[in-house]
Scaffold this motif. Structure first.
Motif, PDB file in Angstrom:
ATOM      1  N   HIS A 312       0.956  -1.325  -0.024  1.00  0.00           N
ATOM      2  CA  HIS A 312       0.009   0.117  -0.021  1.00  0.00           C
ATOM      3  C   HIS A 312       1.056   1.143   0.038  1.00  0.00           C
ATOM      4  O   HIS A 312       0.572   2.238  -0.699  1.00  0.00           O
ATOM      5  CB  HIS A 312      -1.022   0.146   1.251  1.00  0.00           C
ATOM      6  N   GLN A 313       1.903   1.255   0.797  1.00  0.00           N
ATOM      7  CA  GLN A 313       2.834   2.273   0.847  1.00  0.00           C
ATOM      8  C   GLN A 313       3.704   2.676  -0.366  1.00  0.00           C
ATOM      9  O   GLN A 313       3.776   3.873  -0.898  1.00  0.00           O
ATOM     10  CB  GLN A 313       3.864   2.134   2.020  1.00  0.00           C
ATOM     11  N   HIS A 315       2.645   1.711  -3.474  1.00  0.00           N
ATOM     12  CA  HIS A 315       1.683   2.249  -4.542  1.00  0.00           C
ATOM     13  C   HIS A 315       1.527   3.509  -3.948  1.00  0.00           C
ATOM     14  O   HIS A 315       1.492   4.824  -5.266  1.00  0.00           O
ATOM     15  CB  HIS A 315       0.292   1.441  -4.234  1.00  0.00           C
ATOM     16  N   GLN A 316       1.361   4.151  -2.925  1.00  0.00           N
ATOM     17  CA  GLN A 316       1.202   5.603  -2.733  1.00  0.00           C
ATOM     18  C   GLN A 316       2.644   6.447  -3.100  1.00  0.00           C
ATOM     19  O   GLN A 316       2.135   7.489  -3.546  1.00  0.00           O
ATOM     20  CB  GLN A 316       1.094   5.744  -1.138  1.00  0.00           C
ATOM     21  N   GLU A 317       3.781   5.774  -2.855  1.00  0.00           N
ATOM     22  CA  GLU A 317       5.035   6.581  -3.289  1.00  0.00           C
ATOM     23  C   GLU A 317       4.893   6.625  -4.876  1.00  0.00           C
ATOM     24  O   GLU A 317       5.440   7.723  -5.370  1.00  0.00           O
ATOM     25  CB  GLU A 317       6.028   5.862  -2.900  1.00  0.00           C
ATOM     26  N   VAL A 321      -1.602   8.144  -4.525  1.00  0.00           N
ATOM     27  CA  VAL A 321      -2.853   7.929  -3.991  1.00  0.00           C
ATOM     28  C   VAL A 321      -2.715   6.952  -2.724  1.00  0.00           C
ATOM     29  O   VAL A 321      -2.255   5.731  -2.685  1.00  0.00           O
ATOM     30  CB  VAL A 321      -3.742   6.904  -5.081  1.00  0.00           C
ATOM     31  N   LYS A 322      -3.387   7.300  -1.625  1.00  0.00           N
ATOM     32  CA  LYS A 322      -3.044   6.641  -0.384  1.00  0.00           C
ATOM     33  C   LYS A 322      -4.285   5.549  -0.168  1.00  0.00           C
ATOM     34  O   LYS A 322      -5.395   5.561  -0.503  1.00  0.00           O
ATOM     35  CB  LYS A 322      -3.353   7.587   0.719  1.00  0.00           C
ATOM     36  N   GLY A 328      -7.530   2.675  -5.781  1.00  0.00           N
ATOM     37  CA  GLY A 328      -7.139   3.898  -6.560  1.00  0.00           C
ATOM     38  C   GLY A 328      -7.277   3.546  -7.857  1.00  0.00           C
ATOM     39  O   GLY A 328      -7.334   4.769  -8.740  1.00  0.00           O
TER      40      GLY A 328
END
Length: 504
Positions: A312-313, A315-317, A321-322, A328
């Motif tokens: 998840h982190q 993907h956010q980086e 999108v958090k 997302g």
């Protein structure tokens, strides 16, 4: 290819099978005679009814559809074409006020109602609950084991337990079924070990034996130092003494402690016997319940939960999108562009192979990894969960180090899960995977969902459990239902209050 049209009612599901590539193709097959024209008119009405009920050709309600309609709400012209058993079916009036006491307790004798009142009153006394083991030992000493056992069978045991074996539970199941109540068979015998033994076993089973010289400050180019929320989440999945005895504060569920692969094999055999018992005693109408911590080493669940958080982190980086990847709806091309902007050379064969194997559809990414491949292919965990380092571009594992023995233990866990669910599918028995502590739950839910994708192709065999006292319960349920819709498998869910509130 066989298609299925489902018509939902308040009490049951009726199924009409037909062959063809869709309504248009079916119409061409049926056209040609007056009788066939009549059949076509019936099927057309059923299709229209399915649309009103919000049911697709695969038997699922669409998310945006209205709740199912009852027969009494349909137009008279639609009633003409429905089977007579649907029109004349009997159904109990649904009491949503939960104030119809005669209906709620009609399956109970006066003695059973009074016993329930007494048992629950006693269970509400904290001093009794907290000291139940001491009180039971005292009762055995004063009354003797035989008399004390008889007293317990007539009170607490009789309230909560159907019986000791298949023969003894059969009358209870038959009686409940006569009142329309189905059964869930759960193996609830727990080993009698001290708190110190439980803590020692738990810590030993949750710590990897892989040699790690130094803890990584960042993994795959991500640093946890700048994100306090992410750092706290990762810390949740690290073994610590507070894990302790997982039985503490849990009175409504059995706790399994890892004692080696041989014990997990015995647990698998017990679950298989439970499934076979459900098939014979409930005539395939009941459920069986299992726990994944009984089928493998808990440390592996911790590390998989950690991988999910890191994914998840990551993907956010890359995207900004958090939250969970599926929320997302990230286009694979957009994700690849994000990697390029981070400096990753996406043209490298290893990176391209990873991008090609991500799970996605027309709406966007579903998962960054091919979890289904993990279940079906003999691959290593550390090879499956690799991503390009956002600083160096090299493919690196998101999962912490594992020994060869631990890799083998994970394969054994998956094999046992397959054995249980395959047997359940053969006997047409539904299996509920129980929820457990929150530090295990992300991995349990992910593995269960992938098993759904494999075994829930025709109907719901595998069910996941959602603990509604958790803030993220609704979000997780919506995300998992979304994946089931997008990957076209039947979704099975059990909603519970939750038994692990004191062990978050």
């Amino acid at each position: 290819m066989a298609k299925q049209i489902f018509v939902l009612s308040s009490r049951r599901l009726l199924l009409l099978n037909h062959r063809g590539g869709g309504p248009g193709h079916l119409g061409e097959q049926l056209a040609g005679s007056a009788q066939q024209q009549q059949q076509l008119r019936v099927v057309s009405s059923w299709n229209k009814l399915c649309q009103q009920l919000g049911v697709g050709s695969a038997g699922r309600r669409f998310k945006s559809a209205a709740p199912p309609l009852g027969v009494e709400t349909l137009d008279p012209c639609q009633l003409e074409d429905l089977p007579i058993e649907v029109i004349n079916r009997k159904k109990d009036k649904l009491d949503l006020t939960f104030e119809d006491h005669s209906a709620a307790f009609k399956s109970k004798t006066t003695w059973e109602v009074l016993r329930a009142l007494m048992v629950f009153q006693v269970c509400g006394i904290h001093v009794v609950v907290d000291n139940n083991e001491k009180l039971m030992k005292f009762g055995q000493t004063v009354l003797g084991k035989k008399l004390f056992g008889l007293l317990m069978k007539q009170t607490f045991y009789g309230q909560f337990v159907a019986g000791e074996d298949t023969v003894r539970i059969a009358p209870v199941i038959d009686r409940m079924r006569s009142f329309g109540v189905k059964s869930i068979l759960d193996y609830s015998v727990e080993e009698d070990i001290t708190q110190e033994e439980a803590e020692e076993r738990e810590m030993d089973s949750c710590v990897s034996h892989a040699s790690i010289e130094e803890e990584e400050a960042n993994i795959a180019g991500m640093s946890a130092k700048g994100d306090k929320e992410f750092a706290e989440e990762i810390q949740r999945y690290q073994p610590h003494k507070e894990f302790g005895d997982r039985r503490v504060g849990v009175t409504g569920a059995r706790t399994f402690f890892y004692q080696g692969e041989a014990t997990c094999e015995r647990n698998t055999d017990i679950f298989l016997k439970c499934i076979e018992t459900v098939a014979t005693t409930t005539h395939t109408t009941g459920f069986a319940a299992i726990k994944l911590t009984a089928l493998g080493r808990p440390q592996l669940l911790l590390q998989l939960s950690e991988v999910i958080a890191r994914a998840h982190q990551y993907h956010q980086e890359v995207t900004g999108v958090k939250g969970p990847v599926i929320e997302g709806n990230t286009d694979p091309g957009t994700f690849e562009q994000g990697l390029k902007e981070a400096g990753v050379e996406v043209e490298k064969p290893a990176v391209q192979n990873w991008l090609d194997n991500m799970t996605y559809d027309k709406q966007g990414l579903i998962n960054m990894f091919d979890w289904g491949g993990l279940l079906d292919i003999n691959v290593l965990l550390q090879d499956t969960f690799k991503v390009p380092n956002l600083q160096t571009g090299r493919m690196e594992p998101l999962i912490s180090a594992l020994t060869d023995e631990e890799e083998e233990q994970f394969k054994n866990m998956l094999r046992r899960m397959h054995t249980v669910f395959q047997r359940a599918k053969e006997l047409d028995i539904r299996v509920m995977v129980d929820a457990e502590q929150t530090y295990f739950q992300p991995a349990i839910s992910r593995l269960t969902l992938e098993m759904m994708k494999k075994y829930n192709t025709e109907k719901a065999i595998v069910f996941n459990t959602y603990q509604c006292y958790l803030k993220e319960a609704h979000r997780n349920l919506v995300d998992d239902l979304e994946q089931a819709n997008r990957q076209d498998f039947f979704f099975g869910a059990k909603l519970v209050r939750g038994a692990y509130m004191e062990q978050a």
